[in-house]
Design a protein around this motif. Structure first.
Motif, PDB file in Angstrom:
ATOM      1  N   CYS A   1       2.825  29.736  -9.181  1.00  0.00           N
ATOM      2  CA  CYS A   1       2.778  31.196  -9.030  1.00  0.00           C
ATOM      3  C   CYS A   1       1.364  31.693  -8.760  1.00  0.00           C
ATOM      4  O   CYS A   1       1.164  32.730  -8.132  1.00  0.00           O
ATOM      5  CB  CYS A   1       3.311  31.848 -10.306  1.00  0.00           C
ATOM      6  SG  CYS A   1       2.783  31.033 -11.828  1.00  0.00           S
ATOM      7  N   CYS A   2       0.373  30.955  -9.256  1.00  0.00           N
ATOM      8  CA  CYS A   2      -1.022  31.426  -9.230  1.00  0.00           C
ATOM      9  C   CYS A   2      -1.957  30.463  -8.505  1.00  0.00           C
ATOM     10  O   CYS A   2      -3.172  30.654  -8.553  1.00  0.00           O
ATOM     11  CB  CYS A   2      -1.538  31.601 -10.647  1.00  0.00           C
ATOM     12  SG  CYS A   2      -0.709  32.892 -11.571  1.00  0.00           S
ATOM     13  N   TYR A   3      -1.410  29.424  -7.874  1.00  0.00           N
ATOM     14  CA  TYR A   3      -2.309  28.397  -7.352  1.00  0.00           C
ATOM     15  C   TYR A   3      -2.200  28.239  -5.840  1.00  0.00           C
ATOM     16  O   TYR A   3      -1.433  27.413  -5.340  1.00  0.00           O
ATOM     17  CB  TYR A   3      -2.039  27.069  -8.057  1.00  0.00           C
ATOM     18  CG  TYR A   3      -3.152  26.063  -7.885  1.00  0.00           C
ATOM     19  CD1 TYR A   3      -4.491  26.436  -8.032  1.00  0.00           C
ATOM     20  CD2 TYR A   3      -2.879  24.749  -7.574  1.00  0.00           C
ATOM     21  CE1 TYR A   3      -5.513  25.518  -7.872  1.00  0.00           C
ATOM     22  CE2 TYR A   3      -3.893  23.814  -7.415  1.00  0.00           C
ATOM     23  CZ  TYR A   3      -5.209  24.204  -7.567  1.00  0.00           C
ATOM     24  OH  TYR A   3      -6.211  23.308  -7.404  1.00  0.00           O
TER      25      TYR A   3
ATOM     26  N   ILE B   1       3.942  26.490 -18.839  1.00  0.00           N
ATOM     27  CA  ILE B   1       3.146  27.660 -19.222  1.00  0.00           C
ATOM     28  C   ILE B   1       1.998  27.784 -18.230  1.00  0.00           C
ATOM     29  O   ILE B   1       1.147  26.885 -18.148  1.00  0.00           O
ATOM     30  CB  ILE B   1       2.532  27.511 -20.634  1.00  0.00           C
ATOM     31  CG1 ILE B   1       3.578  27.043 -21.649  1.00  0.00           C
ATOM     32  CG2 ILE B   1       1.899  28.823 -21.073  1.00  0.00           C
ATOM     33  CD1 ILE B   1       2.968  26.669 -23.001  1.00  0.00           C
ATOM     34  N   CYS B   2       1.976  28.884 -17.491  1.00  0.00           N
ATOM     35  CA  CYS B   2       0.908  29.088 -16.513  1.00  0.00           C
ATOM     36  C   CYS B   2      -0.293  29.753 -17.175  1.00  0.00           C
ATOM     37  O   CYS B   2      -0.175  30.840 -17.748  1.00  0.00           O
ATOM     38  CB  CYS B   2       1.411  29.939 -15.354  1.00  0.00           C
ATOM     39  SG  CYS B   2       0.083  30.358 -14.200  1.00  0.00           S
ATOM     40  N   THR B   3      -1.446  29.093 -17.086  1.00  0.00           N
ATOM     41  CA  THR B   3      -2.664  29.655 -17.681  1.00  0.00           C
ATOM     42  C   THR B   3      -3.058  30.959 -16.978  1.00  0.00           C
ATOM     43  O   THR B   3      -3.517  31.901 -17.617  1.00  0.00           O
ATOM     44  CB  THR B   3      -3.820  28.627 -17.594  1.00  0.00           C
ATOM     45  OG1 THR B   3      -3.815  28.031 -16.294  1.00  0.00           O
ATOM     46  CG2 THR B   3      -3.635  27.535 -18.628  1.00  0.00           C
ATOM     47  N   GLY B   4      -2.844  31.012 -15.672  1.00  0.00           N
ATOM     48  CA  GLY B   4      -3.206  32.213 -14.906  1.00  0.00           C
ATOM     49  C   GLY B   4      -2.374  33.431 -15.268  1.00  0.00           C
ATOM     50  O   GLY B   4      -2.825  34.567 -15.160  1.00  0.00           O
ATOM     51  N   CYS B   5      -1.149  33.207 -15.704  1.00  0.00           N
ATOM     52  CA  CYS B   5      -0.234  34.306 -16.062  1.00  0.00           C
ATOM     53  C   CYS B   5      -0.353  34.702 -17.534  1.00  0.00           C
ATOM     54  O   CYS B   5       0.281  35.662 -17.958  1.00  0.00           O
ATOM     55  CB  CYS B   5       1.213  33.903 -15.797  1.00  0.00           C
ATOM     56  SG  CYS B   5       1.649  33.811 -14.069  1.00  0.00           S
ATOM     57  N   ASN B   6      -1.096  33.941 -18.321  1.00  0.00           N
ATOM     58  CA  ASN B   6      -1.146  34.171 -19.771  1.00  0.00           C
ATOM     59  C   ASN B   6      -2.582  34.241 -20.289  1.00  0.00           C
ATOM     60  O   ASN B   6      -2.984  33.469 -21.160  1.00  0.00           O
ATOM     61  CB  ASN B   6      -0.377  33.057 -20.495  1.00  0.00           C
ATOM     62  CG  ASN B   6       1.111  33.098 -20.206  1.00  0.00           C
ATOM     63  OD1 ASN B   6       1.836  33.943 -20.738  1.00  0.00           O
ATOM     64  ND2 ASN B   6       1.567  32.221 -19.327  1.00  0.00           N
TER      65      ASN B   6
HETATM   66 ZN   LIG Z   1       0.973  32.038 -12.886  1.00  0.00          ZN
END
Ligand SMILES: [Zn+2]
Length: 278
Positions: free
Chosen positions: A191-193, A249-254
């Motif tokens: 989602c963030c990469y 668990i996405c680090t960028g989303c959390n």
């Molecule tokens: Zn993300």
């Protein structure tokens, strides 16, 4: 959900349920909660290579070790370089010196250079490695009683460092891949990469089916799923589907729970993974 967020002395960390059930290890993946660092490093920065105050990094490391229940003085860290070398760790690598218990033992600059994965089969030797978006891979072989950690950014993933970690465990400890339980910890999600063509071309050399973990966005931009790439690589060498735990668990989303280099830039902190045979 295959993990829990545990809390001890205000320190929050991720714990994999299947690892808790194994009984022969202690393990955890830190969050940014429960430390003493401030500003962009708030608060549980463990990154020995960041420009945070070294005393804070030391205190945070002690707190994380205390929460997980491992001896801070014995922790073995490595100098990660985004490559694929695996190091066999023994008690001789720990910095513990029982003749002097008044000073902090953890060396903030590791003597173990150019290494991104650590394995051991000795008790009381906690392995630790560092992350802020890169993929933490955990390995536990309950039959041969051996463990490992690998740091897999896109380069490590592309080089299949997880497979090389298991290969080392096989060579040294007789580990069979079908016995290994692996966990893929919090890290940057697809989602963030976003990555460019150059990265995708490298994956094309080492992987046959990159369409399983790459989505083209057009104009030479791609969303890369490092979790799936690592999962497929591990399956390739015989790790069983049910033994690959992806935390998703996405680090960028959390950002309230984790540091993210992608989202917060270079002055952010680092989380750490830790594993020890008890
Ligand atoms: Zn993300």
């Amino acid at each position: 959900m295959n993990y829990n967020i545990l809390e001890k002395n205000n320190v929050k960390y991720i714990s994999f349920n299947a690892y808790e059930e194994l009984g022969f290890i202690k393990h955890g993946f830190s969050t940014r909660i429960g430390g003493v660092s401030s500003n962009t490093y708030t608060s549980m920065n463990l990154g020995v290579k960041t420009s945070d105050n070294p005393n804070n990094i030391m205190e945070n490391t002690k707190r994380f070790c205390e929460a997980v229940g491992v001896n801070f003085n014995n922790v073995v860290i490595s100098d990660q370089v985004h490559k694929d070398q695996v190091r066999v760790v023994t008690r001789d690598d720990t910095t513990d010196d029982t003749t002097d218990d008044t000073t902090d033992k953890l060396n903030l600059t590791s003597n173990i250079k150019n290494i991104d994965a650590l394995v051991t089969n000795q008790r009381g030797v906690p392995l630790m490695s560092y992350y802020a978006d890169c993929v933490p891979l955990f390995f536990a072989d309950p039959v041969a009683k051996a463990v490992g950690l690998a740091h897999a950014g896109w380069r490590g993933t592309m080089l299949k460092i997880g497979n090389k970690t298991i290969a080392k465990m096989t060579e040294i400890y007789g580990t069979k891949p079908e016995n290994v339980i692996t966990a893929i910890g919090p890290s940057i999600g697809s989602c963030c990469y976003e990555v460019n063509e150059e990265v995708i071309e490298k994956f094309n050399i080492n992987f046959t089916d990159i369409q399983n973990f790459v989505i083209s966005k057009g104009e030479g931009k791609y969303m890369l799923d490092l979790w799936e790439a690592n999962r497929l690589a591990l399956k390739e060498i015989g790790v069983l589907d049910r033994n690959i735990l992806v935390s998703k668990i996405c680090t960028g989303c959390n950002l309230q729970l984790f540091y993210s280099h992608r989202k917060e830039g270079p002055l952010t902190g680092r989380m750490a993974s830790i594993i020890e045979i008890v």
